[in-house]
Motif scaffolding. Structure first.
Motif, PDB file in Angstrom:
ATOM      1  N   LYS A  20       5.820  -0.547 -10.101  1.00 31.40           N
ATOM      2  CA  LYS A  20       5.064   0.688 -10.319  1.00 31.40           C
ATOM      3  C   LYS A  20       4.550   0.680 -11.755  1.00 31.40           C
ATOM      4  O   LYS A  20       5.334   0.697 -12.703  1.00 31.40           O
ATOM      5  N   LEU A  21       3.232   0.608 -11.916  1.00 31.27           N
ATOM      6  CA  LEU A  21       2.639   0.261 -13.196  1.00 31.27           C
ATOM      7  C   LEU A  21       2.215   1.441 -14.051  1.00 31.27           C
ATOM      8  O   LEU A  21       1.821   1.243 -15.205  1.00 31.27           O
ATOM      9  N   ASP A  22       2.286   2.670 -13.531  1.00 31.61           N
ATOM     10  CA  ASP A  22       1.689   3.784 -14.265  1.00 31.61           C
ATOM     11  C   ASP A  22       2.361   4.049 -15.606  1.00 31.61           C
ATOM     12  O   ASP A  22       1.741   4.627 -16.498  1.00 31.61           O
ATOM     13  N   GLY A  23       3.590   3.625 -15.784  1.00 35.39           N
ATOM     14  CA  GLY A  23       4.244   3.809 -17.074  1.00 35.39           C
ATOM     15  C   GLY A  23       4.272   2.574 -17.932  1.00 35.39           C
ATOM     16  O   GLY A  23       4.886   2.586 -19.007  1.00 35.39           O
ATOM     17  N   LEU A  24       3.616   1.484 -17.490  1.00 39.05           N
ATOM     18  CA  LEU A  24       3.751   0.214 -18.200  1.00 39.05           C
ATOM     19  C   LEU A  24       2.431  -0.436 -18.598  1.00 39.05           C
ATOM     20  O   LEU A  24       2.275  -0.889 -19.717  1.00 39.05           O
ATOM     21  N   ALA A  25       1.502  -0.546 -17.665  1.00 39.64           N
ATOM     22  CA  ALA A  25       0.318  -1.373 -17.875  1.00 39.64           C
ATOM     23  C   ALA A  25      -0.890  -0.509 -18.234  1.00 39.64           C
ATOM     24  O   ALA A  25      -1.162   0.485 -17.564  1.00 39.64           O
ATOM     25  N   PRO A  26      -1.662  -0.881 -19.247  1.00 37.19           N
ATOM     26  CA  PRO A  26      -2.831  -0.083 -19.629  1.00 37.19           C
ATOM     27  C   PRO A  26      -3.997  -0.295 -18.670  1.00 37.19           C
ATOM     28  O   PRO A  26      -4.205  -1.403 -18.166  1.00 37.19           O
ATOM     29  N   PHE A  27      -4.729   0.778 -18.384  1.00 40.23           N
ATOM     30  CA  PHE A  27      -5.945   0.697 -17.575  1.00 40.23           C
ATOM     31  C   PHE A  27      -5.701  -0.106 -16.295  1.00 40.23           C
ATOM     32  O   PHE A  27      -6.432  -1.054 -15.988  1.00 40.23           O
ATOM     33  N   SER A  28      -4.677   0.272 -15.557  1.00 41.86           N
ATOM     34  CA  SER A  28      -4.277  -0.468 -14.360  1.00 41.86           C
ATOM     35  C   SER A  28      -4.058   0.501 -13.209  1.00 41.86           C
ATOM     36  O   SER A  28      -4.296   1.713 -13.347  1.00 41.86           O
ATOM     37  N   ALA A  29      -3.596  -0.005 -12.053  1.00 39.60           N
ATOM     38  CA  ALA A  29      -3.485   0.837 -10.865  1.00 39.60           C
ATOM     39  C   ALA A  29      -2.339   0.396  -9.984  1.00 39.60           C
ATOM     40  O   ALA A  29      -2.112  -0.808  -9.797  1.00 39.60           O
ATOM     41  N   THR A  30      -1.614   1.383  -9.430  1.00 41.43           N
ATOM     42  CA  THR A  30      -0.640   1.167  -8.366  1.00 41.43           C
ATOM     43  C   THR A  30      -1.078   2.039  -7.199  1.00 41.43           C
ATOM     44  O   THR A  30      -1.172   3.258  -7.323  1.00 41.43           O
ATOM     45  N   VAL A  31      -1.328   1.391  -6.047  1.00 44.12           N
ATOM     46  CA  VAL A  31      -1.855   2.109  -4.887  1.00 44.12           C
ATOM     47  C   VAL A  31      -1.060   1.709  -3.654  1.00 44.12           C
ATOM     48  O   VAL A  31      -1.001   0.527  -3.300  1.00 44.12           O
ATOM     49  N   GLY A  32      -0.422   2.700  -3.015  1.00 47.38           N
ATOM     50  CA  GLY A  32       0.281   2.424  -1.769  1.00 47.38           C
ATOM     51  C   GLY A  32       1.584   1.673  -1.975  1.00 47.38           C
ATOM     52  O   GLY A  32       1.710   0.512  -1.600  1.00 47.38           O
ATOM     53  N   ILE A  33       2.558   2.319  -2.590  1.00 44.52           N
ATOM     54  CA  ILE A  33       3.883   1.741  -2.792  1.00 44.52           C
ATOM     55  C   ILE A  33       4.909   2.791  -2.381  1.00 44.52           C
ATOM     56  O   ILE A  33       4.706   3.989  -2.613  1.00 44.52           O
ATOM     57  N   ASN A  34       5.994   2.356  -1.745  1.00 41.53           N
ATOM     58  CA  ASN A  34       7.031   3.304  -1.352  1.00 41.53           C
ATOM     59  C   ASN A  34       7.764   3.842  -2.580  1.00 41.53           C
ATOM     60  O   ASN A  34       7.623   3.318  -3.680  1.00 41.53           O
ATOM     61  N   GLU A  35       8.532   4.894  -2.395  1.00 41.68           N
ATOM     62  CA  GLU A  35       9.244   5.488  -3.526  1.00 41.68           C
ATOM     63  C   GLU A  35      10.246   4.497  -4.107  1.00 41.68           C
ATOM     64  O   GLU A  35      10.977   3.831  -3.376  1.00 41.68           O
ATOM     65  N   VAL A  36      10.260   4.397  -5.423  1.00 44.22           N
ATOM     66  CA  VAL A  36      11.143   3.477  -6.131  1.00 44.22           C
ATOM     67  C   VAL A  36      11.791   4.215  -7.289  1.00 44.22           C
ATOM     68  O   VAL A  36      11.326   5.279  -7.713  1.00 44.22           O
ATOM     69  N   ARG A  37      12.860   3.627  -7.809  1.00 44.77           N
ATOM     70  CA  ARG A  37      13.548   4.243  -8.945  1.00 44.77           C
ATOM     71  C   ARG A  37      13.943   3.136  -9.924  1.00 44.77           C
ATOM     72  O   ARG A  37      14.072   1.965  -9.561  1.00 44.77           O
ATOM     73  N   GLU A  38      14.155   3.534 -11.175  1.00 46.61           N
ATOM     74  CA  GLU A  38      14.488   2.571 -12.214  1.00 46.61           C
ATOM     75  C   GLU A  38      15.968   2.192 -12.147  1.00 46.61           C
ATOM     76  O   GLU A  38      16.842   3.060 -12.074  1.00 46.61           O
ATOM     77  N   PHE A  39      16.237   0.902 -12.152  1.00 45.00           N
ATOM     78  CA  PHE A  39      17.591   0.397 -12.387  1.00 45.00           C
ATOM     79  C   PHE A  39      17.498  -1.071 -12.761  1.00 45.00           C
ATOM     80  O   PHE A  39      16.477  -1.718 -12.566  1.00 45.00           O
ATOM     81  N   ASP A  40      18.563  -1.626 -13.313  1.00 41.53           N
ATOM     82  CA  ASP A  40      18.621  -2.987 -13.850  1.00 41.53           C
ATOM     83  C   ASP A  40      17.663  -3.094 -15.034  1.00 41.53           C
ATOM     84  O   ASP A  40      17.699  -2.240 -15.920  1.00 41.53           O
ATOM     85  N   GLN A  41      16.813  -4.105 -15.093  1.00 42.96           N
ATOM     86  CA  GLN A  41      15.928  -4.302 -16.233  1.00 42.96           C
ATOM     87  C   GLN A  41      14.880  -3.187 -16.281  1.00 42.96           C
ATOM     88  O   GLN A  41      14.089  -3.017 -15.360  1.00 42.96           O
TER      89      GLN A  41
END
Length: 546
Positions: free
Chosen positions: A488-509
């Protein structure tokens, strides 16, 4: 190609996608996201989604080639006779003849050396990945020598370079291996071991990203069909690197000068074929990946001789099963690698028990289709680095490892790094691994229609700079274990897109963005799987170019 019809065709595809809504699962009807409608209106210069519709090999419709069998050169499928000399003799004979198909019948052929394809228009073809096996008994450290890192330390560069089937121009392969044996650790790209094997063909006038044509100062050394390098150097303010990240206050505030590994990748070198020469106006096979600005000293240049129109098909490369080595100390039981290759391919190829699976090293416009990484587990199942562009990895599988990972090892996944751009990973099943953006500022890459058990970790030295540049797109991604990292790129990659991904959560790295402020990154159809239409972003873009 009639580029003027792109918008109309794109809108037609969008309308068709709406009609396909009835085929979606019961959880959510199919939806066409706003991002796709925007892209259809502006396919070559969209701020978040790259145009990758021309990614991959286009050479497989070339003229028929003479066919010879490795058995005619002494290879025998008994599993005990070293057949590498016979196979390499057959390949060399096809190369001397100007090209040809070298067939390997069903059975197991032992190889005690690297299988090398060093001439263009040579195809190595087995009887199918379930029928023809090359059984490799030795690794690259044993066959070629210790390969240290040009960045220092005790790392083995066989952790990210070379293959037991190695497709590279003969002269380039000889110069690389000679440098390794001399412990003069080389650069591995299009302009030689010291990046000095090039000359200027012409300078280039300013142009915009997405343009299919450029105006040059002097076209006399250019001809249709020629492969040239577009070379862009950075300036003292690092405005080229900022442009690769989309620009803005965040990139201007970033510390670039101490990213010594990253700056060693510049100038940016993009191979492309010339398709038309009209006076000083040059038409290219693909649209420009970046703006062309005077401050970056833009020019078209020569390069080392390329490998083109060559491929590997229908076989399994199985390495002798040995434990996976500690991280960055791989010995080089590596699979299939393309280097300084343009418009080459692998099809129906499996690698088993390898340290590293399929490699793209300064390779462009290549296609890996119906490939599989299997066996005891690997460091990089797929690696894409050293300025590799416009490649397609389609219908790929990373199988779950057959033995537990030894302590001290690392698993990455589908790797991209080193200013590599406009590459596509499509229709994948990853039973382990991750979307390994490995620093080195890769940008404008697409992962689409992939199921992933996201249990790997990304790598990358801090001196290699950002994990992501601009225009990364993750489109229709099914994360089976719900882990967000690098999906899920919305918090990481500049000028990018995440479209159509199931719900995910942060863990591990868990990573933090490299740039401050608004990343200008879009998230649409979050919490879905397979609802987005078009379902496969590469397929939809490729359809636009027909």
């Amino acid at each position: 190609m009639n580029h003027g019809n792109i918008g109309r065709r794109a809108l037609l595809i969008g309308a068709t996608a709406v009609a396909l809504g009835a085929t979606a699962g019961p959880a959510r009807a199919a939806e066409v996201p706003a991002l796709w409608r925007e892209f259809a209106r502006n396919p070559f210069d969209h701020p978040q989604i790259p145009y990758v519709g021309r990614a991959g090999s286009r050479a497989r419709t070339t003229r028929p080639r003479p066919v010879t069998s490795v058995t005619d050169f002494g290879a025998v499928p008994d599993g005990t006779t070293d057949c590498a000399p016979a196979i390499n003799r057959a390949i060399a004979a096809a190369g001397r003849a100007g090209g040809g198909t070298v067939t390997i019948p069903p059975g197991t052929f032992r190889i005690d050396d690297v299988i090398r394809i060093g001439h263009s228009h040579v195809v190595l073809r087995g009887a199918g990945s379930g029928r023809t096996t090359l059984y490799a008994t030795k690794h690259l450290t044993e066959l070629i020598g210790v390969y240290g890192s040009r960045y220092g330390g005790d790392k083995s560069s066989w952790s990210w370079a070379g293959g037991l089937i190695w497709l590279a121009p003969e002269a380039r392969w000889q110069s690389l291996t000679a440098a390794i044996r001399a412990k003069a650790w080389p650069f591995e790209g299009w302009t030689g071991n010291k990046r000095d094997e090039w000359s200027t063909l012409t300078t280039v006038e300013p142009a915009r990203q997405g343009s299919w044509t450029v105006t040059v100062a002097d076209a006399r050394r250019l001809r249709p069909g020629a492969l040239v390098l577009l070379r862009l150097a950075d300036d003292a303010d690092h405005t080229l690197l900022e442009h690769m990240c989309g620009g803005g206050p965040g990139t201007e505030a970033y510390s670039w000068d101490d990213k010594t590994k990253l700056t060693s990748y510049v100038p940016y070198e993009w191979p492309v074929r010339v398709t038309r020469v009209q006076g000083r106006r040059i038409t290219l096979e693909r649209p420009l990946p970046l703006d062309v600005r005077p401050e970056w000293d833009p020019r078209l240049t020569t390069h080392v001789e390329e490998l083109t129109g060559s491929g590997v098909e229908g076989l399994t490369l199985e390495a002798m099963e040995t434990p996976q080595q500690p991280h960055l100390l791989d010995k080089g039981f590596n699979g299939v690698t393309f280097q300084c290759a343009y418009d080459c391919w692998a099809d129906d190829v499996t690698v088993r028990h390898v340290d590293n699976g399929f490699g793209l090293v300064a390779a462009s416009a290549c296609t890996l289709r119906r490939t599989r990484v299997a066996g005891r587990g690997s460091h990089h199942p797929y690696f894409c680095r050293e300025g590799s562009h416009d490649n397609l990895v389609d219908d790929f599988t990373i199988e779950q490892r057959t033995v537990p990972a030894p302590s001290g090892t690392q698993l990455h996944g589908i790797n991209v790094e080193g200013l590599s751009s406009y590459n596509v990973w499509s229709r994948g099943v990853m039973e382990m691994g991750t979307f390994d953006s490995h620093r080195g500022l890769p940008f404008a890459n697409v992962r689409t229609d992939i199921t992933v058990n996201n249990n790997g970790r990304h790598g990358g030295d801090g001196s290699a700079g950002p994990l992501f540049g601009a225009r990364f797109t993750h489109w229709n991604i099914r994360v089976t274990n719900g882990r967000a990292g690098l999906m899920k790129l919305d918090g990481l990659a500049p000028f990018s897109a995440t479209v159509g991904i199931n719900e995910v959560r942060e863990f591990d790295q868990i990573d933090v963005p490299d740039f401050t402020g608004d990343l200008h990154t879009r998230l649409e159809l979050y919490g879905t799987t397979d609802a987005v239409r078009p379902r496969n972003l590469y397929d939809a873009q490729a359809e636009l170019s027909r």
